[in-house]
Design a protein around this motif. Structure first.
Motif, PDB file in Angstrom:
ATOM      1  N   ASP A  30       2.453   2.930  -7.875  1.00  0.00           N
ATOM      2  CA  ASP A  30       1.092   2.845  -8.428  1.00  0.00           C
ATOM      3  C   ASP A  30       1.016   3.503  -9.789  1.00  0.00           C
ATOM      4  O   ASP A  30       0.042   3.354 -10.498  1.00  0.00           O
ATOM      5  CB  ASP A  30       0.094   3.517  -7.487  1.00  0.00           C
ATOM      6  CG  ASP A  30      -0.167   2.696  -6.246  1.00  0.00           C
ATOM      7  OD1 ASP A  30       0.163   1.495  -6.276  1.00  0.00           O
ATOM      8  OD2 ASP A  30      -0.694   3.247  -5.263  1.00  0.00           O
ATOM      9  N   ILE A  38      -0.911   7.709   2.311  1.00  0.00           N
ATOM     10  CA  ILE A  38      -1.401   8.977   1.765  1.00  0.00           C
ATOM     11  C   ILE A  38      -1.417  10.052   2.840  1.00  0.00           C
ATOM     12  O   ILE A  38      -1.687  11.216   2.560  1.00  0.00           O
ATOM     13  CB  ILE A  38      -2.787   8.826   1.102  1.00  0.00           C
ATOM     14  CG1 ILE A  38      -3.821   8.324   2.101  1.00  0.00           C
ATOM     15  CG2 ILE A  38      -2.695   7.915  -0.107  1.00  0.00           C
ATOM     16  CD1 ILE A  38      -5.233   8.316   1.568  1.00  0.00           C
ATOM     17  N   ALA A  58       0.859  -1.180   0.000  1.00  0.00           N
ATOM     18  CA  ALA A  58       0.000   0.000   0.000  1.00  0.00           C
ATOM     19  C   ALA A  58       0.900   1.236   0.000  1.00  0.00           C
ATOM     20  O   ALA A  58       2.110   1.145   0.195  1.00  0.00           O
ATOM     21  CB  ALA A  58      -0.906  -0.005   1.231  1.00  0.00           C
ATOM     22  N   GLN A 112       4.308  10.297   4.439  1.00  0.00           N
ATOM     23  CA  GLN A 112       3.371  10.291   3.314  1.00  0.00           C
ATOM     24  C   GLN A 112       4.138   9.940   2.035  1.00  0.00           C
ATOM     25  O   GLN A 112       5.243  10.406   1.817  1.00  0.00           O
ATOM     26  CB  GLN A 112       2.729  11.660   3.181  1.00  0.00           C
ATOM     27  CG  GLN A 112       1.758  11.757   2.028  1.00  0.00           C
ATOM     28  CD  GLN A 112       1.110  13.132   1.956  1.00  0.00           C
ATOM     29  OE1 GLN A 112       1.269  13.960   2.836  1.00  0.00           O
ATOM     30  NE2 GLN A 112       0.366  13.351   0.901  1.00  0.00           N
ATOM     31  N   LYS A 119      -3.460   3.955   0.979  1.00  0.00           N
ATOM     32  CA  LYS A 119      -4.274   3.540  -0.163  1.00  0.00           C
ATOM     33  C   LYS A 119      -3.928   2.080  -0.422  1.00  0.00           C
ATOM     34  O   LYS A 119      -2.786   1.745  -0.740  1.00  0.00           O
ATOM     35  CB  LYS A 119      -3.990   4.383  -1.389  1.00  0.00           C
ATOM     36  CG  LYS A 119      -4.934   4.093  -2.514  1.00  0.00           C
ATOM     37  CD  LYS A 119      -4.964   5.196  -3.525  1.00  0.00           C
ATOM     38  CE  LYS A 119      -6.139   4.959  -4.453  1.00  0.00           C
ATOM     39  NZ  LYS A 119      -6.353   6.105  -5.301  1.00  0.00           N
ATOM     40  N   ARG A 164      -3.291   7.029   7.239  1.00  0.00           N
ATOM     41  CA  ARG A 164      -4.131   6.566   6.132  1.00  0.00           C
ATOM     42  C   ARG A 164      -3.219   5.994   5.036  1.00  0.00           C
ATOM     43  O   ARG A 164      -2.149   6.533   4.754  1.00  0.00           O
ATOM     44  CB  ARG A 164      -4.943   7.711   5.547  1.00  0.00           C
ATOM     45  CG  ARG A 164      -5.890   8.346   6.523  1.00  0.00           C
ATOM     46  CD  ARG A 164      -7.278   8.409   5.919  1.00  0.00           C
ATOM     47  NE  ARG A 164      -8.216   9.104   6.781  1.00  0.00           N
ATOM     48  CZ  ARG A 164      -8.915   8.530   7.729  1.00  0.00           C
ATOM     49  NH1 ARG A 164      -8.789   7.254   7.948  1.00  0.00           N
ATOM     50  NH2 ARG A 164      -9.768   9.203   8.457  1.00  0.00           N
ATOM     51  N   GLY A 194      -6.875   0.228  -4.056  1.00  0.00           N
ATOM     52  CA  GLY A 194      -7.759   1.233  -4.616  1.00  0.00           C
ATOM     53  C   GLY A 194      -8.678   1.893  -3.601  1.00  0.00           C
ATOM     54  O   GLY A 194      -9.490   2.733  -3.968  1.00  0.00           O
ATOM     55  N   GLU A 195      -8.565   1.531  -2.342  1.00  0.00           N
ATOM     56  CA  GLU A 195      -9.401   2.104  -1.291  1.00  0.00           C
ATOM     57  C   GLU A 195      -8.525   2.763  -0.239  1.00  0.00           C
ATOM     58  O   GLU A 195      -7.389   2.362  -0.016  1.00  0.00           O
ATOM     59  CB  GLU A 195     -10.247   1.020  -0.621  1.00  0.00           C
ATOM     60  CG  GLU A 195     -11.212   0.319  -1.541  1.00  0.00           C
ATOM     61  CD  GLU A 195     -11.960  -0.800  -0.826  1.00  0.00           C
ATOM     62  OE1 GLU A 195     -11.466  -1.277   0.219  1.00  0.00           O
ATOM     63  OE2 GLU A 195     -13.019  -1.194  -1.318  1.00  0.00           O
ATOM     64  N   VAL A 196      -9.086   3.754   0.435  1.00  0.00           N
ATOM     65  CA  VAL A 196      -8.374   4.416   1.516  1.00  0.00           C
ATOM     66  C   VAL A 196      -8.734   3.726   2.825  1.00  0.00           C
ATOM     67  O   VAL A 196      -9.909   3.557   3.152  1.00  0.00           O
ATOM     68  CB  VAL A 196      -8.734   5.919   1.570  1.00  0.00           C
ATOM     69  CG1 VAL A 196      -8.059   6.579   2.762  1.00  0.00           C
ATOM     70  CG2 VAL A 196      -8.335   6.600   0.273  1.00  0.00           C
ATOM     71  N   TRP A 197      -7.709   3.309   3.557  1.00  0.00           N
ATOM     72  CA  TRP A 197      -7.872   2.616   4.833  1.00  0.00           C
ATOM     73  C   TRP A 197      -7.222   3.430   5.935  1.00  0.00           C
ATOM     74  O   TRP A 197      -6.184   4.062   5.721  1.00  0.00           O
ATOM     75  CB  TRP A 197      -7.165   1.256   4.783  1.00  0.00           C
ATOM     76  CG  TRP A 197      -7.904   0.179   4.092  1.00  0.00           C
ATOM     77  CD1 TRP A 197      -8.132   0.064   2.759  1.00  0.00           C
ATOM     78  CD2 TRP A 197      -8.494  -0.964   4.692  1.00  0.00           C
ATOM     79  NE1 TRP A 197      -8.826  -1.081   2.496  1.00  0.00           N
ATOM     80  CE2 TRP A 197      -9.065  -1.724   3.669  1.00  0.00           C
ATOM     81  CE3 TRP A 197      -8.593  -1.417   5.998  1.00  0.00           C
ATOM     82  CZ2 TRP A 197      -9.722  -2.916   3.913  1.00  0.00           C
ATOM     83  CZ3 TRP A 197      -9.244  -2.602   6.241  1.00  0.00           C
ATOM     84  CH2 TRP A 197      -9.820  -3.343   5.211  1.00  0.00           C
TER      85      TRP A 197
END
Length: 160
Positions: free
Chosen positions: A150, A93, A90, A123, A104, A102, A107-110
Motif C-alpha cells: 500500500d 492489520i 488486502a 499482522q 484493510k 481485521r 481503504g476501509e477496515v473489515w
C-alpha cells in the motif's frame, strides 16, 4: 391518413422499449409498421389488426430469443457491492484466524477470518479476499512475491 395512427403506435412502442429493454415492445412496433403499410394500401381495419397481431407474434417467436441472447452476451457484467471485493488484495492489520481478525480492504477496515483449515495470517501480511460473508471478509494469504504494497515506492524519473 389513418396509417399515421399505426406509425404513432410504432413510435410509442419503440420509445417504451428503449426504457424497458424487454425486447417485446419492439416486436409490437414492427407489427404496427406492417399494419401501417396495410392501412396505406386500403385494407380494412380488422385486417390491419390481424396483420399487426400476426407480424408481432412472428417477430416475438423468431427474433426475440436471439436479441435477448445477443444483448446478454455482449453486455459486460459489472460487479458491484460485496461482489466487487472478491479477488481483491488486502492487508491484515491484526492477526486473522478462523474466528477473528481485521484487514484493510479498499481503504476501509473489515472484520476478517480465514477458511477452516487454513493457518492464521499475521499482522502486516497481504491477503486475497475469497468471499464476503455478511460483513466479514473471508481471506487467504497471498503466495510470496505476489502481493502489492500500500506504500508507494520511490518516484521514477526519466533521466539523461
Amino acid at each position: 391518413m389513418e396509417w399515421l395512427w399505426w406509425i404513432g403506435a410504432a413510435l410509442l412502442f419503440a420509445v417504451v422499449e428503449v426504457v424497458t429493454l424487454s425486447f417485446v415492445l419492439i416486436m409490437f412496433a414492427g407489427g404496427a409498421l406492417v399494419a401501417a403499410i396495410a392501412c396505406a394500401f386500403g385494407w380494412p381495419f380488422w385486417a390491419q389488426v390481424v396483420v399487426f397481431g400476426a407480424v408481432s407474434t412472428f417477430l416475438l417467436l423468431t427474433f426475440r430469443r436471439y436479441l435477448v441472447h445477443r444483448f446478454r452476451t455482449s453486455t459486460p457484467v459489472a460487479r458491484t457491492n460485496a461482489d466487487a471485493l472478491v479477488g481483491r488484495e488486502a492487508v491484515a492489520i491484526a492477526e486473522v484466524s478462523e474466528s477473528d481478525g481485521r484487514v484493510k480492504l479498499g481503504g476501509e477496515v473489515w472484520t476478517a477470518r480465514v477458511p477452516r483449515g487454513a493457518g492464521a495470517v499475521a499482522q502486516g501480511e497481504h491477503v486475497r479476499v475469497v468471499r464476503i460473508d455478511g460483513a466479514t471478509a473471508v481471506v487467504e494469504p497471498l503466495a510470496l512475491g505476489t502481493g502489492t504494497t500500500d506504500v508507494p515506492g520511490p518516484a521514477v524519473t526519466g533521466g539523461s
